[in-house]
Design an enzyme around this catalytic site. Structure first.
Site, PDB file in Angstrom:
ATOM      1  N   GLY A 262      11.378  -4.308   7.796  1.00 51.38           N
ATOM      2  CA  GLY A 262      10.182  -4.993   7.309  1.00 51.38           C
ATOM      3  C   GLY A 262      10.412  -6.060   6.263  1.00 51.38           C
TER       4      GLY A 262
ATOM      5  N   GLY B  64       9.532   0.582  11.510  1.00 58.12           N
ATOM      6  CA  GLY B  64       8.839   1.857  11.715  1.00 58.12           C
ATOM      7  C   GLY B  64       9.806   2.999  11.945  1.00 58.12           C
TER       8      GLY B  64
ATOM      9  N   LYS C 279       0.787  -1.237   0.000  1.00 54.63           N
ATOM     10  CA  LYS C 279       0.000   0.000   0.000  1.00 54.63           C
ATOM     11  C   LYS C 279       0.818   1.286   0.000  1.00 54.63           C
ATOM     12  CE  LYS C 279      -3.852  -1.977   2.494  1.00 54.63           C
ATOM     13  NZ  LYS C 279      -4.561  -2.002   3.764  1.00 54.63           N
TER      14      LYS C 279
HETATM   15  P1  AMP Z   1       4.307  -3.467   3.113  1.00 53.69           P
HETATM   16  O1  AMP Z   1       4.137  -3.986   4.496  1.00 53.69           O
HETATM   17  O2  AMP Z   1       3.400  -2.315   2.768  1.00 53.69           O
HETATM   18  O3  AMP Z   1       5.752  -3.227   2.740  1.00 53.69           O
HETATM   19  O4  AMP Z   1       3.790  -4.609   2.149  1.00 53.69           O
HETATM   20  C1  AMP Z   1       4.406  -5.860   2.063  1.00 53.69           C
HETATM   21  C2  AMP Z   1       3.435  -6.802   1.434  1.00 53.69           C
HETATM   22  O5  AMP Z   1       3.072  -6.330   0.166  1.00 53.69           O
HETATM   23  C3  AMP Z   1       3.972  -8.193   1.207  1.00 53.69           C
HETATM   24  O6  AMP Z   1       3.294  -9.075   2.077  1.00 53.69           O
HETATM   25  C4  AMP Z   1       3.621  -8.490  -0.242  1.00 53.69           C
HETATM   26  O7  AMP Z   1       3.042  -9.769  -0.458  1.00 53.69           O
HETATM   27  C5  AMP Z   1       2.607  -7.432  -0.564  1.00 53.69           C
HETATM   28  N1  AMP Z   1       2.536  -7.133  -1.982  1.00 53.69           N
HETATM   29  C6  AMP Z   1       3.539  -6.761  -2.797  1.00 53.69           C
HETATM   30  N2  AMP Z   1       3.104  -6.646  -4.058  1.00 53.69           N
HETATM   31  C7  AMP Z   1       1.787  -6.958  -4.065  1.00 53.69           C
HETATM   32  C8  AMP Z   1       0.798  -7.038  -5.080  1.00 53.69           C
HETATM   33  N3  AMP Z   1       1.090  -6.776  -6.346  1.00 53.69           N
HETATM   34  N4  AMP Z   1      -0.452  -7.389  -4.712  1.00 53.69           N
HETATM   35  C9  AMP Z   1      -0.737  -7.653  -3.423  1.00 53.69           C
HETATM   36  N5  AMP Z   1       0.157  -7.609  -2.417  1.00 53.69           N
HETATM   37  C10 AMP Z   1       1.420  -7.256  -2.734  1.00 53.69           C
END
Ligand code: AMP
Length: 398
Positions: A355, A378, A199
Protein backbone atom coordinates in the site's frame (compact mmCIF):
# COMPACT_ATOMS: atom_id res chain seq x y z
CA UNK A 1 4.84 -22.80 7.94
CA UNK A 2 7.62 -23.60 5.48
CA UNK A 3 6.36 -24.67 2.10
CA UNK A 4 7.97 -26.74 -0.63
CA UNK A 5 9.38 -24.49 -3.30
CA UNK A 6 10.26 -24.83 -6.96
CA UNK A 7 13.68 -26.04 -5.82
CA UNK A 8 12.00 -29.08 -4.26
CA UNK A 9 10.57 -30.22 -7.61
CA UNK A 10 12.66 -33.24 -8.59
CA UNK A 11 12.32 -33.40 -12.36
CA UNK A 12 11.46 -30.31 -14.37
CA UNK A 13 12.78 -31.07 -17.84
CA UNK A 14 9.93 -31.51 -20.29
CA UNK A 15 7.28 -31.15 -17.59
CA UNK A 16 4.37 -28.75 -17.90
CA UNK A 17 4.18 -26.33 -14.96
CA UNK A 18 1.22 -24.06 -14.34
CA UNK A 19 2.48 -20.94 -12.58
CA UNK A 20 0.08 -18.46 -10.95
CA UNK A 21 1.72 -15.06 -11.25
CA UNK A 22 0.46 -11.60 -10.38
CA UNK A 23 0.66 -9.59 -13.59
CA UNK A 24 -2.05 -7.22 -12.42
CA UNK A 25 -0.04 -4.24 -13.67
CA UNK A 26 -1.26 -0.65 -14.10
CA UNK A 27 -1.91 0.35 -17.73
CA UNK A 28 -2.51 3.79 -19.25
CA UNK A 29 -5.34 4.40 -21.73
CA UNK A 30 -3.07 3.34 -24.63
CA UNK A 31 -2.46 -0.04 -22.96
CA UNK A 32 1.12 0.84 -22.01
CA UNK A 33 2.32 -0.67 -18.75
CA UNK A 34 3.15 2.22 -16.39
CA UNK A 35 4.82 0.08 -13.72
CA UNK A 36 6.25 -3.38 -14.45
CA UNK A 37 7.37 -4.16 -10.87
CA UNK A 38 5.02 -7.13 -10.59
CA UNK A 39 6.29 -8.70 -13.81
CA UNK A 40 9.90 -8.22 -12.72
CA UNK A 41 9.11 -9.76 -9.35
CA UNK A 42 8.07 -13.03 -11.01
CA UNK A 43 11.15 -13.32 -13.26
CA UNK A 44 13.34 -15.41 -10.91
CA UNK A 45 10.74 -18.19 -10.75
CA UNK A 46 9.93 -18.11 -14.47
CA UNK A 47 13.61 -18.09 -15.40
CA UNK A 48 14.46 -20.91 -13.01
CA UNK A 49 11.72 -23.16 -14.42
CA UNK A 50 12.50 -22.30 -18.02
CA UNK A 51 16.27 -22.79 -17.54
CA UNK A 52 15.59 -26.24 -16.09
CA UNK A 53 13.67 -27.17 -19.24
CA UNK A 54 10.14 -26.95 -17.88
CA UNK A 55 7.28 -25.92 -20.18
CA UNK A 56 6.03 -22.87 -18.35
CA UNK A 57 2.34 -21.94 -18.49
CA UNK A 58 1.61 -18.65 -16.74
CA UNK A 59 -1.81 -17.69 -15.45
CA UNK A 60 -2.77 -14.31 -13.99
CA UNK A 61 -5.59 -11.87 -13.50
CA UNK A 62 -5.61 -8.22 -14.55
CA UNK A 63 -8.05 -5.66 -13.18
CA UNK A 64 -11.64 -6.42 -12.38
CA UNK A 65 -13.46 -7.48 -15.56
CA UNK A 66 -17.16 -7.85 -14.79
CA UNK A 67 -18.73 -9.65 -17.75
CA UNK A 68 -16.27 -11.83 -19.60
CA UNK A 69 -13.52 -10.66 -21.95
CA UNK A 70 -12.82 -6.93 -22.25
CA UNK A 71 -9.98 -5.61 -24.39
CA UNK A 72 -8.71 -3.22 -21.73
CA UNK A 73 -8.07 -6.16 -19.39
CA UNK A 74 -6.16 -8.33 -21.87
CA UNK A 75 -2.73 -9.57 -20.86
CA UNK A 76 -1.04 -9.05 -24.26
CA UNK A 77 0.96 -6.00 -23.01
CA UNK A 78 2.26 -8.10 -20.11
CA UNK A 79 3.34 -10.88 -22.52
CA UNK A 80 5.26 -8.33 -24.57
CA UNK A 81 6.98 -6.86 -21.52
CA UNK A 82 7.79 -10.29 -20.13
CA UNK A 83 9.34 -11.28 -23.44
CA UNK A 84 11.58 -8.18 -23.31
CA UNK A 85 12.63 -8.94 -19.75
CA UNK A 86 13.33 -12.63 -20.42
CA UNK A 87 14.94 -11.81 -23.77
CA UNK A 88 13.02 -14.64 -25.41
CA UNK A 89 9.64 -15.04 -27.10
CA UNK A 90 6.58 -15.43 -24.89
CA UNK A 91 3.51 -16.85 -26.59
CA UNK A 92 0.12 -15.55 -25.45
CA UNK A 93 -3.28 -17.19 -25.88
CA UNK A 94 -6.61 -15.42 -26.31
CA UNK A 95 -8.24 -17.56 -23.64
CA UNK A 96 -7.13 -19.44 -20.55
CA UNK A 97 -8.91 -22.74 -21.24
CA UNK A 98 -10.30 -24.42 -24.37
CA UNK A 99 -9.14 -26.07 -27.59
CA UNK A 100 -6.80 -23.27 -28.71
CA UNK A 101 -5.11 -23.24 -25.32
CA UNK A 102 -4.69 -27.03 -25.45
CA UNK A 103 -3.03 -26.64 -28.87
CA UNK A 104 -0.70 -23.89 -27.64
CA UNK A 105 0.28 -26.02 -24.64
CA UNK A 106 0.89 -29.06 -26.88
CA UNK A 107 3.17 -26.95 -29.08
CA UNK A 108 5.40 -25.91 -26.16
CA UNK A 109 9.00 -27.07 -26.23
CA UNK A 110 11.26 -27.48 -23.21
CA UNK A 111 12.02 -24.07 -21.71
CA UNK A 112 9.19 -22.28 -23.55
CA UNK A 113 6.99 -19.76 -21.76
CA UNK A 114 3.29 -19.27 -22.48
CA UNK A 115 1.00 -16.65 -20.93
CA UNK A 116 -2.69 -17.52 -20.73
CA UNK A 117 -5.35 -14.82 -21.10
CA UNK A 118 -6.82 -13.09 -18.03
CA UNK A 119 -8.28 -15.80 -15.81
CA UNK A 120 -10.92 -13.39 -14.46
CA UNK A 121 -12.65 -13.35 -17.83
CA UNK A 122 -14.39 -16.36 -16.26
CA UNK A 123 -16.60 -15.64 -13.26
CA UNK A 124 -15.80 -19.22 -12.20
CA UNK A 125 -12.32 -18.04 -11.21
CA UNK A 126 -13.39 -15.94 -8.23
CA UNK A 127 -16.11 -18.46 -7.35
CA UNK A 128 -13.39 -21.11 -7.10
CA UNK A 129 -15.52 -23.34 -9.33
CA UNK A 130 -14.16 -26.92 -9.16
CA UNK A 131 -14.86 -27.70 -12.83
CA UNK A 132 -13.05 -24.57 -13.95
CA UNK A 133 -10.14 -25.31 -11.60
CA UNK A 134 -9.97 -28.83 -13.02
CA UNK A 135 -9.77 -27.47 -16.58
CA UNK A 136 -6.92 -25.14 -15.62
CA UNK A 137 -5.15 -27.94 -13.77
CA UNK A 138 -5.51 -30.29 -16.74
CA UNK A 139 -3.09 -28.07 -18.69
CA UNK A 140 -0.12 -29.07 -16.53
CA UNK A 141 1.50 -31.67 -14.26
CA UNK A 142 2.78 -29.37 -11.53
CA UNK A 143 1.43 -26.16 -9.97
CA UNK A 144 3.50 -23.24 -8.68
CA UNK A 145 2.06 -20.20 -6.92
CA UNK A 146 4.13 -17.01 -7.09
CA UNK A 147 1.23 -14.57 -6.73
CA UNK A 148 1.41 -13.51 -3.09
CA UNK A 149 -0.86 -10.52 -3.75
CA UNK A 150 -3.85 -12.80 -4.35
CA UNK A 151 -2.92 -15.52 -1.83
CA UNK A 152 -5.57 -14.25 0.61
CA UNK A 153 -8.28 -15.20 -1.90
CA UNK A 154 -9.42 -18.78 -2.49
CA UNK A 155 -9.89 -18.61 -6.24
CA UNK A 156 -9.70 -21.39 -8.85
CA UNK A 157 -6.19 -20.40 -9.97
CA UNK A 158 -4.87 -19.77 -6.45
CA UNK A 159 -6.45 -22.61 -4.49
CA UNK A 160 -8.85 -24.74 -6.55
CA UNK A 161 -6.15 -26.12 -8.84
CA UNK A 162 -4.31 -27.71 -5.90
CA UNK A 163 -7.15 -30.25 -5.61
CA UNK A 164 -5.74 -31.72 -8.83
CA UNK A 165 -2.05 -30.75 -8.89
CA UNK A 166 0.67 -30.70 -6.24
CA UNK A 167 1.45 -27.08 -5.33
CA UNK A 168 4.84 -25.46 -4.75
CA UNK A 169 5.81 -21.92 -3.79
CA UNK A 170 7.69 -19.75 -6.28
CA UNK A 171 10.69 -17.69 -5.13
CA UNK A 172 8.64 -14.54 -4.58
CA UNK A 173 6.06 -16.42 -2.53
CA UNK A 174 8.87 -18.07 -0.55
CA UNK A 175 10.41 -14.66 0.23
CA UNK A 176 7.07 -13.21 1.36
CA UNK A 177 6.42 -16.19 3.65
CA UNK A 178 9.95 -15.98 5.06
CA UNK A 179 9.89 -12.29 5.94
CA UNK A 180 6.28 -11.97 7.04
CA UNK A 181 6.53 -15.28 8.92
CA UNK A 182 9.63 -13.98 10.72
CA UNK A 183 7.55 -11.10 12.09
CA UNK A 184 4.88 -13.21 13.69
CA UNK A 185 6.90 -16.30 14.60
CA UNK A 186 10.36 -15.38 15.63
CA UNK A 187 11.18 -11.66 15.53
CA UNK A 188 14.58 -10.49 16.78
CA UNK A 189 14.04 -7.99 19.61
CA UNK A 190 13.28 -5.21 20.11
CA UNK A 191 10.42 -5.55 17.62
CA UNK A 192 8.91 -2.20 16.65
CA UNK A 193 5.75 -1.94 14.58
CA UNK A 194 4.92 1.40 12.98
CA UNK A 195 1.32 1.85 11.96
CA UNK A 196 -0.12 4.87 10.22
CA UNK A 197 -2.56 5.78 7.49
CA UNK A 198 -5.95 7.37 7.61
CA UNK A 199 -7.96 4.96 9.70
CA UNK A 200 -7.91 2.35 12.45
CA UNK A 201 -10.68 0.39 10.78
CA UNK A 202 -9.12 -2.12 8.43
CA UNK A 203 -6.08 -2.37 10.69
CA UNK A 204 -7.79 -3.37 13.93
CA UNK A 205 -6.92 -7.04 13.60
CA UNK A 206 -3.32 -6.15 12.76
CA UNK A 207 -3.07 -4.03 15.91
CA UNK A 208 -4.66 -6.75 18.03
CA UNK A 209 -2.44 -9.50 16.67
CA UNK A 210 0.77 -7.48 16.74
CA UNK A 211 0.41 -5.87 20.15
CA UNK A 212 1.25 -9.04 22.13
CA UNK A 213 4.19 -9.74 19.78
CA UNK A 214 5.88 -6.34 19.55
CA UNK A 215 7.90 -4.49 22.15
CA UNK A 216 6.81 -1.06 20.92
CA UNK A 217 3.87 -0.03 18.78
CA UNK A 218 4.27 3.36 17.12
CA UNK A 219 1.06 4.99 15.94
CA UNK A 220 1.14 7.96 13.59
CA UNK A 221 -0.90 9.33 10.71
CA UNK A 222 -4.61 9.98 10.83
CA UNK A 223 -5.29 6.96 13.02
CA UNK A 224 -3.46 8.60 15.94
CA UNK A 225 -6.27 11.14 16.41
CA UNK A 226 -8.82 8.51 17.38
CA UNK A 227 -6.36 7.41 20.09
CA UNK A 228 -6.01 11.03 21.26
CA UNK A 229 -9.79 11.29 21.47
CA UNK A 230 -9.73 8.13 23.57
CA UNK A 231 -7.41 9.99 25.95
CA UNK A 232 -9.58 13.13 25.91
CA UNK A 233 -6.96 15.18 24.03
CA UNK A 234 -8.55 17.79 21.75
CA UNK A 235 -7.78 17.24 18.07
CA UNK A 236 -9.68 20.07 16.33
CA UNK A 237 -10.85 19.00 12.88
CA UNK A 238 -8.37 16.11 12.56
CA UNK A 239 -9.66 12.87 11.11
CA UNK A 240 -11.36 10.83 13.86
CA UNK A 241 -13.39 7.63 13.73
CA UNK A 242 -15.88 8.37 16.50
CA UNK A 243 -17.22 4.82 16.55
CA UNK A 244 -13.70 3.45 17.11
CA UNK A 245 -12.93 5.52 20.21
CA UNK A 246 -14.00 2.70 22.60
CA UNK A 247 -11.78 0.31 20.66
CA UNK A 248 -8.83 2.72 20.87
CA UNK A 249 -9.43 2.88 24.66
CA UNK A 250 -9.44 -0.91 24.82
CA UNK A 251 -6.17 -1.15 22.86
CA UNK A 252 -4.49 1.42 25.13
CA UNK A 253 -5.61 -0.55 28.19
CA UNK A 254 -4.49 -3.84 26.63
CA UNK A 255 -1.03 -2.34 26.10
CA UNK A 256 -0.79 -1.52 29.80
CA UNK A 257 -1.96 -5.03 30.76
CA UNK A 258 0.58 -6.61 28.39
CA UNK A 259 3.33 -4.24 29.50
CA UNK A 260 3.84 -2.97 25.93
CA UNK A 261 4.73 0.54 24.88
CA UNK A 262 2.39 2.43 22.56
CA UNK A 263 3.96 5.63 21.23
CA UNK A 264 1.77 8.44 19.94
CA UNK A 265 2.92 11.74 18.41
CA UNK A 266 4.05 14.45 20.82
CA UNK A 267 3.77 17.26 18.27
CA UNK A 268 1.95 17.77 14.97
CA UNK A 269 2.05 19.74 11.77
CA UNK A 270 -1.44 21.20 11.57
CA UNK A 271 -3.21 22.89 8.66
CA UNK A 272 -6.15 25.29 8.37
CA UNK A 273 -7.64 23.13 5.61
CA UNK A 274 -7.04 19.82 3.82
CA UNK A 275 -5.04 21.22 0.93
CA UNK A 276 -1.52 20.95 -0.50
CA UNK A 277 -1.05 24.72 0.00
CA UNK A 278 -2.86 25.12 3.30
CA UNK A 279 -1.41 27.36 6.00
CA UNK A 280 0.47 25.23 8.47
CA UNK A 281 2.18 25.37 11.85
CA UNK A 282 3.83 23.02 14.31
CA UNK A 283 2.09 22.57 17.64
CA UNK A 284 2.49 20.38 20.70
CA UNK A 285 0.39 17.27 21.35
CA UNK A 286 -2.44 19.17 23.04
CA UNK A 287 -2.07 22.31 20.94
CA UNK A 288 -4.22 21.54 17.91
CA UNK A 289 -6.34 24.64 17.23
CA UNK A 290 -10.13 24.09 17.13
CA UNK A 291 -10.57 24.83 13.40
CA UNK A 292 -7.31 23.17 12.30
CA UNK A 293 -6.37 19.57 11.58
CA UNK A 294 -3.35 17.33 12.09
CA UNK A 295 -1.67 16.55 8.77
CA UNK A 296 1.74 15.15 9.78
CA UNK A 297 3.83 14.21 12.79
CA UNK A 298 6.09 17.00 14.03
CA UNK A 299 9.91 17.08 14.42
CA UNK A 300 9.88 16.22 18.16
CA UNK A 301 7.83 13.15 17.35
CA UNK A 302 10.31 12.09 14.68
CA UNK A 303 13.07 12.29 17.28
CA UNK A 304 11.02 10.34 19.81
CA UNK A 305 9.97 7.63 17.36
CA UNK A 306 13.56 7.61 16.10
CA UNK A 307 14.89 6.50 19.52
CA UNK A 308 12.76 3.35 19.32
CA UNK A 309 13.44 2.69 15.62
CA UNK A 310 17.22 3.04 16.08
CA UNK A 311 17.20 0.34 18.77
CA UNK A 312 14.93 -2.03 16.83
CA UNK A 313 16.12 -5.35 15.48
CA UNK A 314 12.81 -6.06 13.71
CA UNK A 315 10.61 -3.41 12.13
CA UNK A 316 7.22 -3.69 10.49
CA UNK A 317 5.80 -0.58 8.86
CA UNK A 318 2.37 -0.07 7.38
CA UNK A 319 0.78 3.30 6.67
CA UNK A 320 2.15 6.84 6.25
CA UNK A 321 2.68 9.22 9.19
CA UNK A 322 0.75 12.01 7.51
CA UNK A 323 -0.78 13.22 4.27
CA UNK A 324 2.44 12.42 2.43
CA UNK A 325 0.85 12.98 -1.00
CA UNK A 326 1.20 16.73 -0.25
CA UNK A 327 4.93 17.64 -0.06
CA UNK A 328 4.29 20.12 2.72
CA UNK A 329 3.01 17.28 4.93
CA UNK A 330 5.37 14.50 3.80
CA UNK A 331 8.34 15.35 6.05
CA UNK A 332 7.33 13.06 8.92
CA UNK A 333 6.77 10.06 6.65
CA UNK A 334 10.03 10.71 4.78
CA UNK A 335 11.94 11.00 8.07
CA UNK A 336 10.51 7.68 9.28
CA UNK A 337 11.44 6.08 5.94
CA UNK A 338 15.01 7.28 6.46
CA UNK A 339 15.12 6.00 10.03
CA UNK A 340 13.84 2.58 8.96
CA UNK A 341 16.43 2.43 6.15
CA UNK A 342 19.25 3.41 8.54
CA UNK A 343 18.19 0.82 11.12
CA UNK A 344 18.20 -1.80 8.34
CA UNK A 345 21.73 -0.83 7.33
CA UNK A 346 22.75 -1.41 10.95
CA UNK A 347 21.33 -4.94 10.89
CA UNK A 348 17.61 -4.70 11.65
CA UNK A 349 15.18 -6.73 9.55
CA UNK A 350 12.63 -4.33 8.06
CA UNK A 351 9.41 -5.29 6.39
CA UNK A 352 7.07 -2.87 4.70
CA UNK A 353 3.56 -4.15 4.20
CA UNK A 354 2.08 -3.03 0.90
CA UNK A 355 0.00 0.00 0.00
CA UNK A 356 0.87 3.61 0.72
CA UNK A 357 3.99 2.92 2.77
CA UNK A 358 5.51 1.32 -0.33
CA UNK A 359 4.72 4.49 -2.30
CA UNK A 360 6.29 6.51 0.56
CA UNK A 361 9.52 4.51 0.68
CA UNK A 362 9.79 4.77 -3.10
CA UNK A 363 9.16 8.52 -2.94
CA UNK A 364 12.01 8.70 -0.41
CA UNK A 365 14.24 6.76 -2.84
CA UNK A 366 15.04 4.19 -0.14
CA UNK A 367 13.23 1.07 -1.39
CA UNK A 368 16.50 -0.83 -1.97
CA UNK A 369 17.55 -0.23 1.64
CA UNK A 370 14.62 -2.22 3.08
CA UNK A 371 14.90 -5.95 3.84
CA UNK A 372 11.54 -6.78 2.31
CA UNK A 373 8.77 -4.78 0.68
CA UNK A 374 5.71 -6.95 0.41
CA UNK A 375 4.05 -7.17 -3.00
CA UNK A 376 0.64 -7.73 -1.43
CA UNK A 377 -1.17 -4.98 0.46
CA UNK A 378 -4.25 -6.88 1.65
CA UNK A 379 -2.44 -10.22 1.70
CA UNK A 380 0.44 -8.93 3.86
CA UNK A 381 -1.96 -7.42 6.39
CA UNK A 382 -3.99 -10.64 6.59
CA UNK A 383 -0.75 -12.59 7.06
CA UNK A 384 0.34 -10.34 9.92
CA UNK A 385 -3.17 -10.55 11.39
CA UNK A 386 -2.39 -14.24 11.82
CA UNK A 387 -5.01 -15.39 9.33
CA UNK A 388 -4.54 -18.48 7.19
CA UNK A 389 -4.07 -17.47 3.57
CA UNK A 390 -5.80 -20.07 1.36
CA UNK A 391 -3.33 -19.62 -1.53
CA UNK A 392 -0.47 -20.53 0.82
CA UNK A 393 -2.17 -23.15 3.00
CA UNK A 394 -2.90 -25.30 -0.07
CA UNK A 395 0.79 -25.58 -1.05
CA UNK A 396 2.71 -28.63 0.11
CA UNK A 397 4.50 -28.39 3.46
CA UNK A 398 8.25 -28.96 3.57
P1 AMP B 1 -4.30 3.79 4.65
O1 AMP B 1 -4.80 3.38 3.32
O2 AMP B 1 -5.27 3.55 5.78
O3 AMP B 1 -2.90 3.28 4.94
O4 AMP B 1 -4.19 5.36 4.62
C1 AMP B 1 -3.32 6.04 3.76
C2 AMP B 1 -3.78 7.46 3.66
O5 AMP B 1 -3.79 8.04 4.94
C3 AMP B 1 -2.90 8.35 2.82
O6 AMP B 1 -3.62 8.70 1.66
C4 AMP B 1 -2.67 9.57 3.70
O7 AMP B 1 -2.84 10.81 3.03
C5 AMP B 1 -3.72 9.43 4.76
N1 AMP B 1 -3.37 10.10 5.99
C6 AMP B 1 -2.27 9.95 6.73
N2 AMP B 1 -2.26 10.80 7.76
C7 AMP B 1 -3.39 11.54 7.69
C8 AMP B 1 -3.94 12.59 8.46
N3 AMP B 1 -3.30 13.06 9.53
N4 AMP B 1 -5.13 13.11 8.08
C9 AMP B 1 -5.76 12.62 7.00
N5 AMP B 1 -5.30 11.63 6.21
C10 AMP B 1 -4.11 11.08 6.56
Amino acid sequence: MAKKTVEDIKELKGRKVLVRVDFNVPLDDKQNITDDTRIRAAIPTIKYLSDKGARVILVSHLGRPKNGPEDKFRLAPAAKRLSELLKKPVAATKDCIGVDVDKAVAALKDGDVLLLENVRFYKEEEKNDPEFAKKLASLAEIYVNDAFGTAHRAHASTEGVTKYLKGYAGFLMEKEIKFLGHLIENPARPFVAILGGAKISGKIDVIKNLLPKVDTLIIGGGMAYTFFKARNVEVGKSIVEADKIPLAKEILKQAIDLNKTIMLPIDHVIADKFDANANSQIVTRAGILPEWQGMDIGPETVTKFGHAIKKAKTIFWNGPMGVFEFDKFAKGTMAIAKLVAEATEKGAVSVIGGGDSVAAIEKAGLADKISHISTGGGASLEFVEGKTLPGIACLQDK
